[in-house]
Design a protein around this motif. Structure first.
Motif, PDB file in Angstrom:
ATOM      1  N   ASN A 129       0.955  -1.221  -0.088  1.00 11.54           N
ATOM      2  CA  ASN A 129       0.115   0.093   0.001  1.00 11.54           C
ATOM      3  C   ASN A 129       0.967   1.377  -0.036  1.00 11.54           C
ATOM      4  O   ASN A 129       0.675   2.231  -0.813  1.00 11.54           O
ATOM      5  N   ALA A 130       1.866   1.255   0.676  1.00 14.86           N
ATOM      6  CA  ALA A 130       2.736   2.472   0.800  1.00 14.86           C
ATOM      7  C   ALA A 130       3.144   2.832  -0.369  1.00 14.86           C
ATOM      8  O   ALA A 130       3.433   3.827  -0.760  1.00 14.86           O
ATOM      9  N   TRP A 132       2.227   1.845  -3.513  1.00 17.39           N
ATOM     10  CA  TRP A 132       1.226   1.547  -4.255  1.00 17.39           C
ATOM     11  C   TRP A 132       1.511   0.545  -5.465  1.00 17.39           C
ATOM     12  O   TRP A 132       1.512   1.293  -6.706  1.00 17.39           O
TER      13      TRP A 132
ATOM     14  N   VAL B 193       4.904   8.288  -0.003  1.00 19.80           N
ATOM     15  CA  VAL B 193       4.432   7.082   0.986  1.00 19.80           C
ATOM     16  C   VAL B 193       3.370   7.223   1.948  1.00 19.80           C
ATOM     17  O   VAL B 193       2.412   6.491   1.618  1.00 19.80           O
ATOM     18  N   ASN B 196      -0.047   7.481  -0.196  1.00 25.15           N
ATOM     19  CA  ASN B 196      -0.364   6.179  -0.555  1.00 25.15           C
ATOM     20  C   ASN B 196      -0.803   5.389   0.330  1.00 25.15           C
ATOM     21  O   ASN B 196      -1.913   4.870   0.210  1.00 25.15           O
ATOM     22  N   LEU B 197      -0.304   5.634   1.754  1.00 21.24           N
ATOM     23  CA  LEU B 197      -1.134   4.672   2.871  1.00 21.24           C
ATOM     24  C   LEU B 197      -2.257   5.200   3.029  1.00 21.24           C
ATOM     25  O   LEU B 197      -3.087   4.514   3.189  1.00 21.24           O
ATOM     26  N   ARG B 199      -4.613   6.864   1.309  1.00 19.28           N
ATOM     27  CA  ARG B 199      -5.546   6.404   0.374  1.00 19.28           C
ATOM     28  C   ARG B 199      -5.765   5.189  -0.006  1.00 19.28           C
ATOM     29  O   ARG B 199      -6.720   4.763  -0.678  1.00 19.28           O
ATOM     30  N   VAL B 233       3.839   2.867  11.940  1.00 18.72           N
ATOM     31  CA  VAL B 233       4.010   3.686  10.755  1.00 18.72           C
ATOM     32  C   VAL B 233       4.515   5.072  11.282  1.00 18.72           C
ATOM     33  O   VAL B 233       5.596   5.560  10.734  1.00 18.72           O
TER      34      VAL B 233
END
Lengths: 273, 352
Positions: A129-130, A132, B193, B196-197, B199, B233
């Motif tokens: 996910n990080a 993508w 990063v 992205n996380l 979403r 995270v």
């Protein structure tokens, strides 16, 4: 009258047993919320739980989806009796629900709420996910596609990106149904899906419930106070009062059961009928 | 008139789910990045070292804390402690294993901060809100105390531990411009990063826990895993910020540099910038880092004959007043102001 063809249809559609509740008891301190309640929900049924306020209807749903632990009795789901469990475990076994008081994620958009409902189908890891990459990207698109179908089905296309907190009540109820549908559950628990709705909204919601049952073949357990709706929709009804089961059967059987009439429907209903 | 999205049709979900779905936003962000790369060549070394570098590093810490507070709804006052863990872990790893590439050491250091975050995040499984704030406060004091023990760093010789030089594929990061570009690269990558996380399904789970944890559990989200992931995270980002602070800004390691005021500063940035917004983390960091310095030099520009003590009083007062003003005008932070401005721009110059 309307119940007559439905009954035969319901009997024909109902498949094997999906959820079996046997002698379930639930007490909070000295208060008995449920006493020796037993019933069985078969696949593809629309099953209603009715009863006056405080009868233990919501407590029953809470037991089914693991929010409360019954103090005695067994709940058999998909042929397996179950022990202690948490709500998220019930969800991963295919039980989804909506709430009497809307419990949406108010800070998120309609689409995000429904996408969140689909998270059990997501396999991608944190790192994917990080970055993508790979699965994260593919899954996101596949889930978006599925959720868009739900959005189309519930006719909420124009509210896709609206924060749900700003939507009117009736639409919020619909989004909540959408979030439950996104998980593709086998058993869908609806806690008063039509509470506080006007006639038109009720008709829409009834249509969605029938379509969900019909098109997706989902089994539905429903709590509702509107008798007209319950009698029209249900294949089978169980009646609770003060935590005890006082009647069960098809809508016709239940509405002519003297105990049920006495405890719940009252004499007025007879006059109307 | 310029900020119009009409005519930009999306034909795939991928296009609609893109990070910047509107063309003008893409151009704007690229322009900002281009400016950020060009900036160090236009300003003095002092501005780079005293303004831009802390701004970038604090932005990274604010993104990290925003993931925890803004997206997952778990409050933390232990930011400074986790920054310290990152910096000291990276230093220890790189000192004890000198042949290790420095970037790997940094990542491992940040992972140690992650571990500390998970450990001190455990109370979040049971308690919420103010009580959680207090337990994370314990992390702040305990970690900073722990890192002053000789096992981690032996201060005895000179009292100062200098950080190793950053060398990367033959590029030695030593001048102000080098440090700035290195920090910029790290911050841009980490911001991507983070975006992205938040979403992805991970981010939606965090927000679900934030908005209504009971409902989240009922749709199958495991509260424990989700909260601990947020702590991990968040602390990774915060630990990385701590590493940059020690290696780029200070050039030395000192546990007391990561005191409770650091934690407060980062929390203020998140609140002022906007909870639950990556952009807000940058805006908040800019506000907290840049405005006091700006306030400090304004009396000089105006030619007011004030002594330095007076100037610093005025600075503190004005800064406090500005925080109150912004939070009253827009409780959702600077990021919301930015969103509102964009909404207005879509229609401008027409009223509706």
């Amino acid at each position: 009258m309307a119940a007559q063809p439905q009954e035969s249809a319901g009997a024909a559609r109902a498949g094997e047993s999906l959820l079996k509740v046997e002698d379930v008891q639930l007490s909070f301190g000295g208060v008995h919320a449920l006493r020796n309640v037993s019933f069985e929900i078969r696949r593809r049924q629309i099953f209603s739980i009715i009863g006056p306020n405080g009868a233990g209807k919501s407590s029953m749903l809470n037991c089914i989806n693991g929010f409360y632990q019954p103090s005695a009795g067994t709940i058999t789901y998909k042929g397996e009796p179950r022990k202690q469990m948490r709500p998220y475990q019930a969800a991963s076994q295919g039980i989804a629900r909506t709430f009497q008081n809307i419990a949406l994620f108010t800070g998120m958009s309609t689409l995000d709420n429904i996408m969140t409902g689909r998270h059990l189908k997501a396999q991608s890891t944190l790192v994917e996910n990080a970055l993508w990459i790979g699965r994260a990207r593919r899954e996101e698109m596949a889930h978006r596609h599925f959720c868009e179908e739900i959005i189309d089905f519930l006719e909420i296309q124009q509210h896709r990106k609206t924060p749900v907190g700003t939507l009117p009540y009736g639409l919020q109820k619909r989004v909540e149904l959408g979030r439950a549908l996104a998980a593709e559950p086998e058993l869908l628990l609806l806690d008063e899906p039509m509470a506080g709705m006007n006639l038109e909204e009720k008709q829409d919601m009834a249509r969605f419930i029938l379509d969900v049952n019909d098109q997706y073949g989902m089994t539905i357990a429903l709590i509702e106070h509107d008798m007209a709706v319950v009698m029209d929709l249900s294949d089978r009804i169980v009646v609770l009062d003060h935590g005890e089961k006082i009647g069960e059967g098809t809508p016709d059987e239940v509405s002519s059961d003297p105990r049920v009439i006495e405890a719940y429907l009252g004499t007025q209903q007879e006059e109307e009928a | 008139m310029i900020y119009r999205e009409s005519g930009q049709f999306k034909t795939t979900y991928a296009a609609d789910q893109a990070m910047l779905p509107i063309l003008q936003d893409k151009i704007f962000v690229l322009a900002v990045i281009a400016l950020a790369v060009a900036l160090p060549f236009l300003v003095s070394n002092y501005v780079i070292q005293a303004l831009l570098l802390p701004f970038l590093i604090y932005s990274l810490a604010a993104i990290g804390l925003n993931i925890l507070v803004g997206y997952c709804g778990q409050i933390s006052l232990g930011t400074g402690g986790f920054m310290a863990v990152g910096a000291f872990a990276a230093w220890n790893i790189l000192t004890r294993m000198p042949e290790m590439p420095i970037l790997v050491g940094f990542v491992l250091g940040a992972l140690c901060a992650s571990g500390a975050g998970v450990l001190f995040g455990l109370p979040a499984l049971r308690i919420k809100g103010f009580y959680l704030a207090v337990t994370t406060l314990a992390a702040q004091f305990f970690l900073v105390w722990l890192l002053q023990r000789p096992f981690f760093v032996d201060y005895s010789a000179t009292g100062v531990i200098s950080a190793q030089e950053i060398q990367l594929l033959g590029w030695t990061v030593d001048s102000g411009i080098d440090k700035y570009l290195f920090a910029l690269a790290v911050v841009v990558i980490m911001a991507l990063v983070a975006k992205n996380l938040v979403r992805s399904s991970t981010g939606r789970k965090w927000m679900a826990i934030r908005d209504m944890d009971v409902a989240a559990e009922i749709i199958g989200i495991r509260p424990m895993m989700t909260k601990l992931k947020a702590f991990a995270v968040s602390s990774f980002f915060v630990g990385l910020a701590g590493i940059l602070w020690a290696y780029l800004y200070l050039g030395q390691l000192e546990a007391n540099a990561f005191d409770i005021y650091t934690s407060f500063d980062v929390l203020f940035m998140v609140i002022i910038g906007g909870l639950g917004s990556i952009l807000g983390s940058f805006l908040g960091a800019a506000f907290v880092v840049l405005v006091p310095i700006f306030l400090n030099i304004v009396p000089g520009w105006l030619g007011l004959p004030l002594d330095t003590a007076m100037v610093s009083y005025i600075e503190v007062f004005t800064f406090g007043a500005l925080i109150i003003f912004f939070l009253i005008v827009e409780p959702h932070g600077l990021a919301r102001l930015w969103t509102i401005a964009k909404q207005k721009l879509r229609l401008w110059p027409f009223p509706y």
